[in-house]
Design an enzyme around this catalytic site. Sequence first.
Site, PDB file in Angstrom:
ATOM      1  N   GLY A 108       0.841  -1.198   0.000  1.00 52.67           N
ATOM      2  CA  GLY A 108       0.000   0.000   0.000  1.00 52.67           C
ATOM      3  C   GLY A 108       0.872   1.242   0.000  1.00 52.67           C
ATOM      4  CG  ASN A 109       0.006   4.733  -1.579  1.00 57.00           C
ATOM      5  OD1 ASN A 109      -0.651   5.640  -1.080  1.00 57.00           O
ATOM      6  ND2 ASN A 109      -0.392   4.088  -2.676  1.00 57.00           N
ATOM      7  NE  ARG A 110       3.925   8.095   5.268  1.00 54.57           N
ATOM      8  CZ  ARG A 110       4.955   8.780   5.760  1.00 54.57           C
ATOM      9  NH1 ARG A 110       6.177   8.346   5.581  1.00 54.57           N
ATOM     10  NH2 ARG A 110       4.743   9.890   6.425  1.00 54.57           N
TER      11      ARG A 110
END
Length: 221
Positions: A29-31
């Site tokens: 995923g990412n932030r």
Amino acid sequence: APPPRLAGRRLLVSAGPTFEDIDPVRFIGNRSSGKMGFAVAAAARAMGAQVTLVAGPVSLPTPPGVRRIDVRRAAQMRDAVLAELPGHDIYLGAAAVADYTPAETLPQKIKKSGETLAITLVRTADILAEVAAHPQRPRLVVGFAAETQDMEAYARDKLHRKGLDLIAANDVGRAGQGFECDDNALSVFWRDGRHDIAHGPKSRVARDLLSLVAERLEALR
Ligand code: C5P
């Protein structure tokens, strides 16, 4: 009173991260929090637009009056965006779409064994570039660029390479703006212009960005 700035306009906006599954319990995923895209959706609705929001996996409430489609992976976001494209005047890609996804999603949980583990990733489709080149291209296509250096040069390169009308760049290297934040600041570029939106709550930044979008749309005719 004058009609609201985006009355009669139809906006398609993507928001949030994408989660790319490795196995049944793990993903890449990412932030991205989705807050900027959701703020854009809410502000556009308040400015009179009809809004479709394609949201990655976030736990944010749907802004009132906004039609929301939830997706998880980049490939699902692409399918949803392309399916919704017809009839929209504006596409605004605020999602942090994964650039790479696992070559395969394993049906069973990967077991611990060796000291290292390699996972092969493959490129995802660039949704924004595809929308900009689509036969049913919305009249205004807006991208985001999260940069940590040489913001204007990278943003302008993206504007041309992806065939966009506007690009909103934020300096994610700066504390107190961008990812996982309630505040942001943007520098917006188009072929022969630039407009800086001052640091502040994403709700106000979204409104300022949409005023510029409305202005650029009006300049098209
Ligand atoms: O090339 P880069 O990822 O920096 O570009 C960011 C912009 O492109 C954002 O508007 C993002 O939503 C969009 N994008 C996309 N599909 C991808 C990667 C980025 O729509 N696979």
